[in-house]
Design a protein around this motif. Structure first.
Motif, PDB file in Angstrom:
ATOM      1  N   LYS A   1       4.222  15.701  -0.864  1.00  0.00           N
ATOM      2  CA  LYS A   1       5.581  16.270  -0.838  1.00  0.00           C
ATOM      3  C   LYS A   1       5.779  17.230  -2.019  1.00  0.00           C
ATOM      4  N   TYR A   2       5.367  16.771  -3.213  1.00  0.00           N
ATOM      5  CA  TYR A   2       5.528  17.635  -4.391  1.00  0.00           C
ATOM      6  C   TYR A   2       4.636  18.862  -4.265  1.00  0.00           C
TER       7      TYR A   2
ATOM      8  N   PHE B   1      -6.836   3.698  -3.653  1.00  0.00           N
ATOM      9  CA  PHE B   1      -6.195   2.968  -2.547  1.00  0.00           C
ATOM     10  C   PHE B   1      -4.672   3.117  -2.604  1.00  0.00           C
ATOM     11  N   LEU B   2      -4.148   3.381  -3.803  1.00  0.00           N
ATOM     12  CA  LEU B   2      -2.704   3.639  -3.915  1.00  0.00           C
ATOM     13  C   LEU B   2      -2.396   5.068  -3.482  1.00  0.00           C
TER      14      LEU B   2
ATOM     15  N   GLY C   1      -2.050   5.676   0.116  1.00  0.00           N
ATOM     16  CA  GLY C   1      -0.861   5.054   0.702  1.00  0.00           C
ATOM     17  C   GLY C   1       0.382   5.886   0.447  1.00  0.00           C
ATOM     18  N   GLY C   2       1.446   5.208   0.060  1.00  0.00           N
ATOM     19  CA  GLY C   2       2.725   5.888  -0.111  1.00  0.00           C
ATOM     20  C   GLY C   2       2.736   6.901  -1.225  1.00  0.00           C
ATOM     21  N   TYR C   3       1.980   6.650  -2.278  1.00  0.00           N
ATOM     22  CA  TYR C   3       1.975   7.586  -3.401  1.00  0.00           C
ATOM     23  C   TYR C   3       1.363   8.911  -3.002  1.00  0.00           C
TER      24      TYR C   3
ATOM     25  N   ASP D   1      -5.535   6.170 -22.784  1.00  0.00           N
ATOM     26  CA  ASP D   1      -5.022   7.124 -23.777  1.00  0.00           C
ATOM     27  C   ASP D   1      -5.170   8.559 -23.305  1.00  0.00           C
TER      28      ASP D   1
ATOM     29  N   PRO E   1      -5.271   4.672  -8.748  1.00  0.00           N
ATOM     30  CA  PRO E   1      -6.451   4.253  -7.969  1.00  0.00           C
ATOM     31  C   PRO E   1      -6.381   4.852  -6.564  1.00  0.00           C
TER      32      PRO E   1
ATOM     33  N   THR F   1       0.825  -1.194   0.000  1.00  0.00           N
ATOM     34  CA  THR F   1       0.000   0.000   0.000  1.00  0.00           C
ATOM     35  C   THR F   1       0.863   1.251   0.000  1.00  0.00           C
ATOM     36  N   SER F   2       2.113   1.125   0.475  1.00  0.00           N
ATOM     37  CA  SER F   2       2.974   2.277   0.362  1.00  0.00           C
ATOM     38  C   SER F   2       3.494   2.399  -1.063  1.00  0.00           C
TER      39      SER F   2
ATOM     40  N   ARG G   1      10.137  18.161  -8.366  1.00  0.00           N
ATOM     41  CA  ARG G   1       9.007  17.930  -9.269  1.00  0.00           C
ATOM     42  C   ARG G   1       7.818  18.794  -8.923  1.00  0.00           C
TER      43      ARG G   1
ATOM     44  N   LEU H   1       3.920  11.034  -1.451  1.00  0.00           N
ATOM     45  CA  LEU H   1       4.785  11.646  -2.469  1.00  0.00           C
ATOM     46  C   LEU H   1       4.117  12.866  -3.088  1.00  0.00           C
TER      47      LEU H   1
END
Lengths: 336, 317
Positions: free
Chosen positions: B73-74, B61-62, B65-67, B156, B59, A71-72, B30, B70
């Motif tokens: 942060k950006y 759920f991502l 999480g960690g994304y 696309d 998605p 999940t991370s 970025r 990120l």
């Protein structure tokens, strides 16, 4: 007579080919799971899925084992296969003795555990730092027919983030390594970093083969495609080998840009020298390294640069013409 | 020295930095509030719109999480840059802005008349950039997630704004890459987007030649910057009591903002289109009617003396 000729050809192929049927069984390679495969694995709602490491000891649900990391978004997962590419064998018992090492972008190397979830052997590679990672698999297969086999496979992947976190390097002896590098290594040489990330059909693949840090002259290099097309060459004096990526799949109608073809590059080199391994004598050692490749379609299949330039030039012409006409009319109106 | 010449010099240096900074391993991150294209090989940083679209396409759920961390942060870096420089990113740093200013200089050199939009036209189309901003976030969300049982949008449409942005074919040309001028025939969506990209490129060249900073009026980055302008340290202030409404400011304004001249009550006059080029301050003939401030301190005030000096008049009148 016909059967005799066919048998003769088959026997010749066994001698000439760098990868014959005996060697094919002792080859291994690591394949990276795609995002879709990883997501399918972790969004499956069929109850708690169990994980066990290579020794058979069960761990808790896969969600706990790799859910946190997943999940991370900071893991990559790889399957380990053996056999004759592209036919995959998952359950050869010798695979459980495979060692995995993950090299971080900062050069530090750590060991990974092999896992088995009922399917193929698998390894989970954490990657919190941005940059290129290299995964190396090594299996000391043992002695067979007087030859000691060392099996290697590599895979590399990119973490796009900017995070940098340096861990203390592990001070342990790594199986399959010599002075900090895998004993046998296939290095993909690129001029453009984008090429390391994506190889397309029509691109030239340049590799260099190393054995114990030295380039290898005369190593057998074989490139095999999913449809079992093969090309065999030998490395030159600098240990270099070159292939041009072919295209095997031609789409009729809708173009599928994400259609990846899986190729496998195999390097085989023998070193003479008698020895003894686990009580079994051998006369020479054979090093087999594999490098799985994902080959994407070339953009030439669907991009037309000439049409693009035409549309741009035409657009400039039309817009300039319209602007000129409008200005002329406005001046005329102002003149009135 | 005139501010517009200083600005041109800074723009040139910024252009070199943004296009070639990666050669000397400069990495500004970025979250840049300027159209520094990801397709430029040696770019010193990435335009924030690219990671915004990329992460919006994940998605949920991502993203949770960690994304998502990120992206935060950006976004944090982006907001920090905006707090420091406000929309001066558009006027002093953006490579696309610099190219447009060069086209304007070329037009002036060729003695071609300047084109202007009427106030009506300008007001009518001022919401286009906000619509583009909303679309560049919503379309990727529709790619990564399904709503009410509807199918997801086609891949696309990934990074939709980058596919039509003129920076994509233009900026890589400066490191020898002409490969982004093409029509993509792989699908109907791609044909439309790539054709639109070529048309926008043609429009960029032609319209930016005839009208100053044409593209900036429709740039979603400008729309995004304008959302944070009130929090910025750099600002443009007006003292309405000293304004004689001569109209010099709006006449020289590259963005044709009339509020600079018309506004008498508000002190903070950084509007949605203002790129803090400070031309208005340069041509204002009244002392302290207009001033640029940083963290409340005046850094560049309008002065009658300065105005006359720039007009070539004698210092002592």
């Amino acid at each position: 007579m016909k059967n005799f000729i066919v048998s003769l050809i088959l026997v010749e192929m066994l001698f000439i080919g760098a990868v014959d049927t005996a060697e094919a069984a002792t080859m291994l390679w690591v394949e990276r799971l795609s995002r879709e495969e990883m997501m399918a694995m972790f969004t499956k709602k069929t109850g708690e899925s169990k994980y066990s490491d290579a020794s058979g000891k069960e761990e808790k649900s896969s969600k706990k084992v790799s859910g946190k990391s997943f999940t991370s978004g900071m893991v990559e997962m790889f399957y380990l296969y053996s056999g004759s590419f592209p036919d995959k064998k998952r359950n050869n018992t010798y695979l459980q003795n495979t060692h995995f090492w993950l090299e971080d972008p900062d050069g530090s190397i750590k060991g990974l555990n092999l896992r088995k979830k009922g399917g193929p052997y698998m390894v989970v590679a954490p990657n919190k730092n941005g940059g290129w990672y290299q995964l190396t698999a090594y299996n000391d297969y043992g002695v067979e027919n007087g030859i000691r086999f060392h099996l290697f496979s590599q895979n590399s992947f990119l973490n796009h983030s900017d995070t940098v976190r340096r861990d203390e390097p592990e001070q342990i002896k790594r199986a399959g390594f010599y002075e900090g590098r895998p004993i046998m290594e296939i290095v993909h040489l690129v001029e453009d970093m984008q090429q390391q990330y994506v190889i397309r059909s029509g691109d030239e693949l340049r590799v260099k083969v190393f054995l114990k840090g030295e380039t290898v002259k005369g190593a057998h290099l074989t490139l095999i495609t999913e449809k079992n097309w093969q090309k065999q060459i030998k490395t030159d004096e600098k240990g270099d080998g070159r292939f041009t990526m072919i295209k095997e799949t031609f789409s009729e109608g809708k173009i599928d840009k994400s259609r990846v073809e899986k190729y496998l590059l195999i390097a085989v080199h023998e070193v003479d020298g008698p020895g003894n391994h686990n009580g079994r004598a051998y006369e020479k050692q054979r090093y087999i390294a594999t490098l799985p490749l994902m080959v994407y379609p070339s953009s030439l299949d669907w991009e037309s640069k000439s049409t693009g330039y035409l549309v741009a030039m035409f657009g400039i012409g039309i817009i300039s013409g319209a602007a000129a006409i409008r200005r002329k009319r406005r001046r005329k109106d102002e003149g009135r | 020295m005139r501010v517009d010449r200083i600005r041109l010099l800074i723009q040139f240096l910024s252009f070199i930095l943004m296009i070639y900074g990666g050669i000397v391993l400069i990495n500004l991150g970025r979250g840049l509030p300027a159209l520094t294209c990801v397709y430029s090989k040696y770019s010193a940083g990435l335009c924030f719109l690219y990671p915004l679209q990329r992460f919006a396409g994940l998605p949920f759920f991502l993203l949770l999480g960690g994304y998502g961390i990120l992206l935060l942060k950006y976004m944090g870096m982006f907001i920090l840059w905006v707090i420091v420089l406000n929309t001066a990113w558009c006027g002093w740093v953006c490579p696309i802005g610099f190219l447009q200013d060069l086209l304007s200089k070329l037009r002036a050199y060729m003695n071609v008349d300047l084109s202007r939009f009427s106030w009506l036209t300008r007001d009518r189309y001022k919401s286009v950039k906000y619509i583009l901003l909303v679309l560049l976030i919503l379309l990727p969300i529709g790619i990564g997630n399904s709503f009410f049982g509807l199918p997801k949008l086609t891949d696309d449409l990934a990074v939709p704004f980058c596919q039509i942005c003129p920076a994509k074919p233009l900026l890589p040309m400066f490191d020898g890459n002409f490969s982004h001028i093409f029509i993509d025939f792989s699908s109907g969506t791609k044909i439309v987007l790539s054709t639109l990209s070529m048309i926008i490129l043609a429009l960029f060249f032609t319209a930016s030649f005839l009208k100053r900073r044409f593209f900036c009026s429709y740039c979603p980055m400008s729309a995004l910057l304008s959302l944070f302008k009130k929090t910025s340290l750099l600002s443009l202030k007006k003292d309405g009591r000293k304004c004689t409404q001569c109209g010099n400011c709006s006449r020289v304004c590259p963005m044709e903002i009339r509020e600079i001249a018309d506004e008498r009550e508000r002190t903070d006059i950084v509007t949605q289109d203002c790129m803090l080029c400070m031309r208005c301050i340069e041509v204002c003939p009244e002392d302290n009617a207009l001033r640029a401030t940083f963290a409340g301190m005046t850094i560049f005030p309008s002065t009658a003396k300065g105005f006359l000096k720039r007009q070539g008049a004698f210092e002592k009148v």
